[in-house]
Design an enzyme around this catalytic site. Sequence first.
Site, PDB file in Angstrom:
ATOM      1  N   LYS A   1      15.695  -8.581  11.555  1.00 13.81           N
ATOM      2  CA  LYS A   1      16.271  -8.550  10.207  1.00 13.81           C
ATOM      3  C   LYS A   1      17.455  -9.505  10.068  1.00 13.81           C
ATOM      4  CE  LYS A   1      13.412  -5.835   8.135  1.00 13.81           C
ATOM      5  NZ  LYS A   1      12.597  -6.355   7.017  1.00 13.81           N
TER       6      LYS A   1
ATOM      7  N   ILE B   1       8.066   1.387  -0.159  1.00 16.79           N
ATOM      8  CA  ILE B   1       8.799   0.485  -1.050  1.00 16.79           C
ATOM      9  C   ILE B   1       7.858  -0.507  -1.720  1.00 16.79           C
ATOM     10  CG2 ILE B   1      10.542  -1.347  -1.123  1.00 16.79           C
ATOM     11  CD1 ILE B   1      11.970   0.140   1.198  1.00 16.79           C
TER      12      ILE B   1
ATOM     13  N   VAL C   1      16.586   4.764   3.440  1.00 15.43           N
ATOM     14  CA  VAL C   1      15.668   5.006   2.327  1.00 15.43           C
ATOM     15  C   VAL C   1      14.730   6.137   2.724  1.00 15.43           C
ATOM     16  CG1 VAL C   1      13.979   3.980   0.753  1.00 15.43           C
ATOM     17  CG2 VAL C   1      15.728   2.535   1.813  1.00 15.43           C
TER      18      VAL C   1
ATOM     19  N   SER D   1       0.807  -1.226   0.000  1.00 14.45           N
ATOM     20  CA  SER D   1       0.000   0.000   0.000  1.00 14.45           C
ATOM     21  C   SER D   1       0.838   1.273   0.000  1.00 14.45           C
ATOM     22  CB  SER D   1      -0.947   0.011   1.213  1.00 14.45           C
ATOM     23  OG  SER D   1      -0.211  -0.067   2.415  1.00 14.45           O
TER      24      SER D   1
ATOM     25  N   TYR E   1      14.632  -4.585  16.283  1.00 15.71           N
ATOM     26  CA  TYR E   1      14.377  -4.576  14.845  1.00 15.71           C
ATOM     27  C   TYR E   1      15.535  -5.254  14.114  1.00 15.71           C
ATOM     28  CZ  TYR E   1      14.043  -2.694  10.092  1.00 15.71           C
ATOM     29  OH  TYR E   1      13.988  -2.561   8.721  1.00 15.71           O
TER      30      TYR E   1
ATOM     31  N   ASN F   1       7.775  -7.969   1.286  1.00 15.33           N
ATOM     32  CA  ASN F   1       8.200  -6.606   1.552  1.00 15.33           C
ATOM     33  C   ASN F   1       7.711  -6.087   2.901  1.00 15.33           C
ATOM     34  OD1 ASN F   1       8.772  -3.609   0.880  1.00 15.33           O
ATOM     35  ND2 ASN F   1       6.561  -3.677   1.195  1.00 15.33           N
TER      36      ASN F   1
ATOM     37  N   GLU G   1      -5.851   0.271  -4.193  1.00 13.42           N
ATOM     38  CA  GLU G   1      -6.885   0.501  -5.209  1.00 13.42           C
ATOM     39  C   GLU G   1      -6.578   1.767  -6.012  1.00 13.42           C
ATOM     40  OE1 GLU G   1     -10.297   0.590  -2.738  1.00 13.42           O
ATOM     41  OE2 GLU G   1     -10.565  -1.601  -2.700  1.00 13.42           O
TER      42      GLU G   1
END
Length: 255
Positions: free
Chosen positions: A165, A18, A196, A15, A161, A92, A44
Amino acid sequence: MDRWKGRVALVTGASVRIGATIAKSLVQHGMKVVGCARNVKQIETLAAECVRNGFSGTLIPYKCDLTVEDEILSMFTWIKGQHQGVDVCLNNAGLAHPEPLLSGKTSGWRNMMDVNVLALSVCAREAYQSMRERKVDDGHIININSICGHRVISHANGHFYAASKYAVTALTEGLRQELREAKTHIRATSISPGLVVTELLYWPCSENPEKAAAMYNRIECLQTYDISNAVVYVLSVPPHVQIGDIQMRPVEQLT
């Protein structure tokens, strides 16, 4: 990318950020993309944009809470019924909560593990089962990892976190090994970006938004299209080439 035209890709967390950029890029290259998220309104909108731009592929929004395994399984069942199955699984979806090891909330840790590790693993498993059932021998499982999956940053808010990862790094290599043992040519790849330009950059400094904004301005960060370009590259290499991991970061990023 010609061999992927008309084939089915699942993109989780499609949505925003990335995931949305990757989904749009794959549609541009002619794929049928099932984009899933808890809130599909933005998908959408993106799907309508793809139609307006005349892209040769299709973006199909699907509402799914990845913390609920039954919803993931239902999604794969739906994809099988509507589109035969998944040829490319792009994990993702990911999230980060500023929960240090010494003072963080268990609920935040659990949520990170549910999305970053367990949902990724369930989707990878179900995608492989879909490929095997249809005798698809050239599929691809791509995990969007992080540079934090290869080094622990010096910031307490990011330590758990980073652990999630690091798990993605291990899981991707584990997938590669199991796929080889299964004597299949299905490939597994991890893409590990550094800084990013997305809202996620703010999470280590959630208590200090000004500091986060300064991080953006100090160096030229990666853009979301840099990651989608890496995905296209991974999918474009010849079938005999296995790319295990791509680590990418801004030139000026120190760690």
